[in-house]
Motif scaffolding. Structure first.
Motif, PDB file in Angstrom:
ATOM      1  N   ARG A   1      43.445  38.034  35.138  1.00 24.41           N
ATOM      2  CA  ARG A   1      42.565  39.334  35.404  1.00 24.41           C
ATOM      3  C   ARG A   1      41.301  39.229  34.501  1.00 24.41           C
ATOM      4  O   ARG A   1      40.290  39.995  34.816  1.00 24.41           O
TER       5      ARG A   1
ATOM      6  N   LYS B   1      36.518  51.736  40.988  1.00 25.00           N
ATOM      7  CA  LYS B   1      35.828  50.186  41.270  1.00 25.00           C
ATOM      8  C   LYS B   1      34.789  50.169  41.062  1.00 25.00           C
ATOM      9  O   LYS B   1      33.900  50.528  42.128  1.00 25.00           O
TER      10      LYS B   1
ATOM     11  N   ASP C   1      43.924  49.347  36.493  1.00 21.41           N
ATOM     12  CA  ASP C   1      44.276  49.043  37.996  1.00 21.41           C
ATOM     13  C   ASP C   1      45.579  50.223  38.477  1.00 21.41           C
ATOM     14  O   ASP C   1      45.183  50.778  39.430  1.00 21.41           O
TER      15      ASP C   1
ATOM     16  N   GLY D   1      35.711  39.227  40.430  1.00 28.35           N
ATOM     17  CA  GLY D   1      36.718  40.287  39.967  1.00 28.35           C
ATOM     18  C   GLY D   1      37.821  40.258  41.132  1.00 28.35           C
ATOM     19  O   GLY D   1      37.660  39.394  42.278  1.00 28.35           O
TER      20      GLY D   1
ATOM     21  N   ASP E   1      34.995  46.405  38.142  1.00 29.49           N
ATOM     22  CA  ASP E   1      35.646  46.946  37.095  1.00 29.49           C
ATOM     23  C   ASP E   1      35.044  48.398  36.415  1.00 29.49           C
ATOM     24  O   ASP E   1      34.381  49.150  37.437  1.00 29.49           O
ATOM     25  N   TYR E   2      35.663  48.818  35.399  1.00 34.01           N
ATOM     26  CA  TYR E   2      35.703  50.071  35.271  1.00 34.01           C
ATOM     27  C   TYR E   2      34.760  50.705  34.162  1.00 34.01           C
ATOM     28  O   TYR E   2      34.207  50.107  33.296  1.00 34.01           O
TER      29      TYR E   2
ATOM     30  N   GLU F   1      32.117  43.831  35.068  1.00 36.55           N
ATOM     31  CA  GLU F   1      32.575  42.960  36.055  1.00 36.55           C
ATOM     32  C   GLU F   1      32.196  43.544  37.544  1.00 36.55           C
ATOM     33  O   GLU F   1      32.658  44.755  37.397  1.00 36.55           O
TER      34      GLU F   1
ATOM     35  N   ARG G   1      42.617  46.187  31.450  1.00 30.77           N
ATOM     36  CA  ARG G   1      42.155  46.248  32.816  1.00 30.77           C
ATOM     37  C   ARG G   1      43.439  46.481  33.901  1.00 30.77           C
ATOM     38  O   ARG G   1      43.288  46.999  34.989  1.00 30.77           O
TER      39      ARG G   1
ATOM     40  N   ASP H   1      32.895  47.907  31.331  1.00 31.43           N
ATOM     41  CA  ASP H   1      33.762  46.852  31.569  1.00 31.43           C
ATOM     42  C   ASP H   1      32.728  45.843  32.755  1.00 31.43           C
ATOM     43  O   ASP H   1      32.821  46.241  33.783  1.00 31.43           O
TER      44      ASP H   1
ATOM     45  N   PHE I   1      38.470  44.241  27.371  1.00 34.57           N
ATOM     46  CA  PHE I   1      37.897  43.893  28.451  1.00 34.57           C
ATOM     47  C   PHE I   1      36.467  43.202  28.313  1.00 34.57           C
ATOM     48  O   PHE I   1      36.583  42.682  27.007  1.00 34.57           O
TER      49      PHE I   1
END
Ligand code: FEO
Ligand code: CA
Ligand code: CA
Length: 663
Positions: A291, A448, A442, A21, A370-371, A367, A438, A365, A344
């Protein structure tokens, strides 16, 4: 999916977790995981689980507490004698329970389906048989029964080196998997997707109803529909589909969910590995695909199907990465990709009905950095009219989570026109926002996280549990309160309380429920209760379930001889009272496997768990009675035993003599 493959191996699928990521740390510094792993040398564990106890007992006073004493002292909500953590070729369940293999890769699902024959595989046969690498397991009762229903199972990905005889060679200590021909690719595509199969409990034992009218296989070629705000958008039109609505297949379906109206939702996770080719750097989708790590090329489907080559079909990858909803009541229904829920690397989609009838889906999500998301339907659930709910997932609000250090959080709307999600940042519509969810996160300044996996709402206590599996790339200066450890090798659990106890709320409070890892090693910083035994701690939480009594069960992915000195398993985790953060081991998998599922039937008398890729890897478990993966399949599996999952399998756990589990 695990990421603990032996370093010398040239595995195709292992590369899927290697997509870094935005927080990618390019240095080769040893991670906390590697430092801790040195405790669990292979030599120490060749002696089996006794060795685990012996090592733990020398360093941890926790090991001196027996499981029974721990329970009596802690007021645990779980009543069972925990098993010993360890490593061998078998699965183990707590005393007094049966763990019976219900379905294995290749088992026929229809009256006319061929029996499994690993030496004569075909796509046609596979499409009528149980698929590979079972992950999410759901149970949809038929006529309200806990003893008769539909089992819905995701088949996340394929391990070619375990599936196909004679394709692995070893030269100069390196393992190589042969390139795929079209026949193999077609079998792989048929082994992905999902299974819907009728099951019935008879005489206390679960059986598959092979001619069940609702039995269905969904594969990477099943026709489905794009629905919601992205349907028909130019960015999802392809040379085969000028309408931008007609898609073939789903893949890398990790966790998922069953909706309150009894449909099956499948989360498309690591989709990047199925696409190959190159996009020019100035292509309009280049940043979007970067991304998402697309194309990554783990699989070789693009060699035979142009749609998986981004240079030939640049929009196809925008048609993956969604939540797919399947109406299980009609085996001919078109599954629908519900684009309103964002695009995502979707881990799961567990849901709950909020106070005013809106339905809330919690979405991770998976990764590094990620979120965490949730989706709140615009419409309300109608418990009296199933048909009225069937398109609820096309309209609603997607939110992304921002965690503050003071223990509060906000759900930020991922909505075109709000905040930075405007033309100025390249979004012309909600469809654009959803295709690039994604990037929207951001811009919104979402937090994160350390790889969000399954997220489970709890209808009994009103809380929500977030599994964060690990993130060894987090540096000390990237630590925050919600991701409190640098080089987080073992993951943690966060508990959310939505404001006013309303799952549709836009803010709430959070706290870390548990930091995982060995609590006897101070540097790990784990936070299991002192009542947790040397068997009871775990690392790498992944899938999870909450039962009808509101108790939390956590499945893991990544425990291994090297990482934690134990296989993956199902841990019962107390969340309430003085027992909070006490964990006990209920079930463990054979070496090399990842633990998925779990799911308890509504009457709590059956638990279904999914054993993914048993026997994967090699050097960690050589000598435990299982030939390693590079031997011919015919020597690897001379006979198939029903009492042990030698193939990816769903296992049904019941109490001997009947009764609720762990009560
Ligand atoms: Fe497929 Fe996030 O595990
Ligand atoms: Ca998972
Ligand atoms: Ca779950």
């Amino acid at each position: 999916m695990n990421d603990h493959f032996p370093p010398e191996a040239v595995f195709r699928t292992s590369q899927l977790e290697e997509n870094d990521g935005p927080g990618h740390n390019p240095t080769e510094n040893p991670t906390m995981g590697e430092i801790i792993a040195s405790r669990f040398s292979r030599r120490g564990f060749l002696k089996g689980s006794l060795a685990v106890s012996a090592i733990a007992a020398t360093v941890s006073p926790l090991a001196l507490i027996t499981a029974d004493n721990a329970r009596a002292a802690s007021g645990s909500a779980f009543n069972f004698d925990e098993i010993e953590a360890g490593i061998d070729e078998k699965h183990h369940v707590a005393a007094g329970y049966d763990a019976d293999v219900l379905l294995r890769w290749g088992d026929p699902l229809f009256a006319d389906a061929p029996e499994f024959d690993p030496k004569n595989q075909s796509a046609e046969a596979q499409a009528k048989q149980f698929g590979y690498n079972n992950d999410y397991v759901g149970f949809i009762p038929l006529e309200g029964s806990s003893e008769h229903g539909l089992l819905v199972v995701n088949h996340e990905y394929t391990n070619e080196h375990l599936m196909f005889p004679g394709i692995v060679t070893v030269a100069e200590g390196k393992i190589k998997v042969a390139d795929a021909d079209q026949k193999r690719v077609d079998i792989e595509m048929a082994a992905h997707g999902g299974t819907i199969v009728e099951i019935k409990k008879e005489g206390g034992k679960w059986q598959v109803v092979r001619d069940g009218k609702l039995n269905r296989r969904i594969t990477s070629t099943t026709e489905m529909q794009l629905s919601g705000p992205v349907a028909g958008h130019d960015r999802v039109k392809t040379s085969a589909d000028a309408t931008g609505t007609k898609v073939f297949g789903t893949f890398n379906n990790c966790a998922g969910g069953v909706t309150p109206w009894g449909t099956y939702v499948m989360a498309e996770e690591n989709i990047h590995g199925y696409f190959a080719g190159e996009l020019p750097a100035d292509h309009k989708e280049a940043a979007n695909y970067k991304r998402m790590g697309i194309p990554e090329g783990t699989y070789q489907w693009a060699n035979f199907y142009d749609r998986f080559d981004v240079s030939k079909e640049p929009n196809e990858a925008n048609r993956f990465g969604w939540i797919v909803e399947v109406d299980v009541n009609d085996p001919n229904s078109l599954p629908k990709k519900r684009t309103a829920m964002g695009r995502f690397k979707h881990e799961g989609a567990e849901s709950i009905v909020a106070k005013d009838g809106q339905v809330v889906f919690y979405l991770g999500d998976d990764e590094r950095f990620d979120y965490v998301y949730k989706f709140v339907t615009a419409g309300k659930f109608n418990p009296d009219d199933r048909a009225a709910n069937l398109d609820l997932l096309d309209e609603g609000t997607l939110y992304v989570a921002k965690f503050a250090d003071d223990g509060s959080f906000e759900w930020l709307p991922v909505v075109f026109g709000q905040g930075p999600l405007t033309a100025e940042n390249g979004f012309a519509s909600q469809a654009d926002v959803l295709i690039e969810t994604r990037r929207a996160g951001d811009l919104l300044g979402a937090t994160k996280m350390d790889r969000p996996e399954d997220i489970q709402p709890n209808a009994v206590n009103g809380k929500v549990y977030v599994m964060l599996t690990n993130n060894t790339k987090r540096k000390a200066d990237q630590v925050d309160a919600a991701n409190p450890r640098a080089e987080n090798a073992f993951g943690h659990l966060i508990e959310l309380v939505e404001e006013g106890g309303d799952f549709a709320a836009t803010k709430g409070k959070w706290e870390v429920l548990l930091k995982c890892g060995d609590p006897s090693v101070a540097e790990v910083g784990a936070s299991f209760s002192t009542a947790t035994t040397a068997n009871g701690w775990f690392g790498m939480p992944d899938n999870c379930a909450v039962d009808a009594d509101g108790r939390l069960w956590v499945a893991t992915d990544g425990n291994s001889p090297k990482a934690t000195g134990r296989t993956d398993g199902i841990w019962a985790v107390d969340t309430e009272g003085e027992a909070r953060a006490t964990s006990k081991l209920f079930f463990r998998v054979p070496v090399g496997a990842e633990m998925c599922g779990p799911l308890l039937a509504p009457d709590m008398q059956s638990m279904f768990v999914a054993v993914q890729h048993p026997g994967d890897g090699g050097e960690d478990w050589e000598g435990f009675g299982r030939p390693s993966y590079y031997e011919d399949l015919s020597t690897r599996w001379p006979d198939f035993k029903d009492d042990m999952p030698v193939r990816p399998a769903v296992v049904a756990i019941t109490k001997q003599g009947g009764g609720k589990i762990a009560v």
